[in-house]
Scaffold this motif. Structure first.
Motif, PDB file in Angstrom:
ATOM      1  N   LEU A  47       2.373   1.757  -3.461  1.00 35.46           N
ATOM      2  CA  LEU A  47       1.419   2.253  -4.457  1.00 35.46           C
ATOM      3  C   LEU A  47       1.159   3.746  -4.254  1.00 35.46           C
ATOM      4  N   ALA A  48       1.066   4.164  -2.982  1.00 33.47           N
ATOM      5  CA  ALA A  48       0.823   5.586  -2.685  1.00 33.47           C
ATOM      6  C   ALA A  48       2.016   6.424  -3.130  1.00 33.47           C
ATOM      7  N   LYS A  89       0.845  -1.209   0.000  1.00 38.40           N
ATOM      8  CA  LYS A  89       0.000   0.000   0.000  1.00 38.40           C
ATOM      9  C   LYS A  89       0.877   1.255   0.000  1.00 38.40           C
ATOM     10  N   GLU A  99       3.992  14.192 -13.897  1.00 39.40           N
ATOM     11  CA  GLU A  99       3.051  13.868 -14.969  1.00 39.40           C
ATOM     12  C   GLU A  99       3.210  14.782 -16.191  1.00 39.40           C
ATOM     13  N   LEU A 114       4.197   5.676  -5.425  1.00 44.58           N
ATOM     14  CA  LEU A 114       4.254   5.624  -6.888  1.00 44.58           C
ATOM     15  C   LEU A 114       3.271   6.625  -7.500  1.00 44.58           C
ATOM     16  N   GLN A 115       2.078   6.642  -6.912  1.00 41.73           N
ATOM     17  CA  GLN A 115       1.020   7.555  -7.366  1.00 41.73           C
ATOM     18  C   GLN A 115       1.484   9.008  -7.215  1.00 41.73           C
ATOM     19  N   GLU A 116       2.121   9.298  -6.072  1.00 43.13           N
ATOM     20  CA  GLU A 116       2.585  10.657  -5.806  1.00 43.13           C
ATOM     21  C   GLU A 116       3.664  11.072  -6.815  1.00 43.13           C
ATOM     22  N   GLU A 117       4.612  10.167  -7.065  1.00 36.62           N
ATOM     23  CA  GLU A 117       5.697  10.474  -7.997  1.00 36.62           C
ATOM     24  C   GLU A 117       5.167  10.641  -9.424  1.00 36.62           C
ATOM     25  N   LEU A 118       4.202   9.783  -9.747  1.00 40.68           N
ATOM     26  CA  LEU A 118       3.593   9.848 -11.075  1.00 40.68           C
ATOM     27  C   LEU A 118       2.955  11.217 -11.303  1.00 40.68           C
ATOM     28  N   GLN A 119       2.236  11.685 -10.256  1.00 39.07           N
ATOM     29  CA  GLN A 119       1.566  12.991 -10.367  1.00 39.07           C
ATOM     30  C   GLN A 119       2.584  14.127 -10.442  1.00 39.07           C
TER      31      GLN A 119
END
Ligand code: NAP
Length: 281
Positions: free
Chosen positions: A260-261, A257, A271, A263-268
């Motif tokens: 994933l959080a 978890k 972006e 990864l999501q933050e880095e992706l944003q």
């Protein structure tokens, strides 16, 4: 158990740990279990679990050309394999810069290529019957990483990816594929089975020495209970729609978890740059 509900399991690496626990649970539930081991003593021990339904065969999963004949021999007078559990595997621990290339080759031979060779040996028959379940034991190390297990995590990320892609290839052909990713469990993994590369570069002492020490100290006291993992295995084998990925253990769930959080933050955060590389319309 009736003949129609009894399944035939093939489990690699049943001498200890998860493999032994999976086999025991499947036998207790009334199934027939073929288990692979690497020496005669382990074979005899395994057969003694159930003289009628526990069949042992000697196989090193890196001996690729031995796999097909071994399976042919096992299924000769028996029902075909319903469930393949690719469990055999081990961990290499070592800083990447210090660890010889041969160690990653060996790590992938066992944890990845051995598993794929097993799949290729059972899949044709499962596909023709439109029935079967392939379960690959990966690891939380197939989702999250830490220093000192680059080769191991690489192998488990690889097996996760292979499993997921295979699940898509065979889903309309009656064959199910699940990767089971355990956290830290009380097996021989961090004890007798682990390959540890010697330390040679002082620059890594501060980072890695505490990690190595902690893993050695924790071995034998890990949170995860292999017998409970085995109950989870039986549950997904009976499920009409089993998951493609299944984490096992509270540590695995929390760490994945967090990953994933992050990864999501880095992706944003990046972006706009990621989106900037397409050809303009
Ligand atoms: P284990 O108690 O050390 O058992 C490993 C088994 O794999 C043994 O039966 C071993 O046989 C067999 N094996 C190793 N190399 C093999 C080869 N080349 N060919 C055939 N068999 C081989 O450890 P375990 O934790 O149960 O490991 C089972 C799987 O779980 C592994 O894939 C491991 O990476 C994964 N896993 C473990 C943990 C954990 O915390 N325990 C967490 C995540 C994933 P021998 O007895 O002959 O060595």
């Amino acid at each position: 158990m009736s003949d129609s509900t009894r399944k035939t399991f093939l489990i690699t690496g049943v001498s200890s740990g998860f493999g032994r626990a999976f086999a025991r649970a499947a036998l207790d539930a009334g199934h027939l279990v073929f288990g692979t081991v690497r020496n005669e003593q382990a074979a005899a021990e395994f057969r003694s679990l159930d003289t009628a339904r526990a069949r042992a065969v000697q196989l090193d999963v890196t001996d690729f050309s031995a796999i097909r004949p071994c399976i042919d021999k096992l299924v000769q007078d028996n029902k075909p394999i319903d469930v393949l559990v690719n469990n055999a595997g081990y961990g290499h621990e070592g800083i990447l810069e210090e660890s010889p290339l041969e160690e990653i080759q060996r790590q992938f031979d066992v944890n990845v290529f051995g598993a794929v060779a097993m799949i290729k040996a059972v899949l044709p028959e499962m596909r023709q019957r439109r029935s079967g379940h392939i379960i690959n034991v990966t690891s939380m190390g197939g989702f999250v990483t830490m220093p000192g297990v680059a080769y191991y995590c690489g192998s488990k990320f690889a097996l996760e990816g292979i499993s997921e892609a295979l699940a898509k290839e065979v889903k309309d052909l009656g064959v199910k594929v699940t990767s089971m990713a355990p956290g830290s469990f009380r097996t021989d993994w961090a004890g007798r089975s682990m390959t540890r590369t010697d330390r040679t570069i002082a620059d890594y002492d501060a980072l890695f020495d505490p990690i190595r020490r902690a893993r050695e100290e924790k071995s034998g006291n890990q949170l995860g209970d292999p017998a409970k993992a085995a109950q989870a295995l039986l549950r997904i084998v009976e499920a009409p729609n089993p998951p493609v990925h299944l984490l096992l253990g509270s540590d695995a769930v929390q760490l994945v978890k967090n990953k994933l959080a992050a990864l999501q933050e880095e992706l944003q955060q990046w972006e706009a740059l990621s989106l900037s590389t397409d050809f303009s319309a």
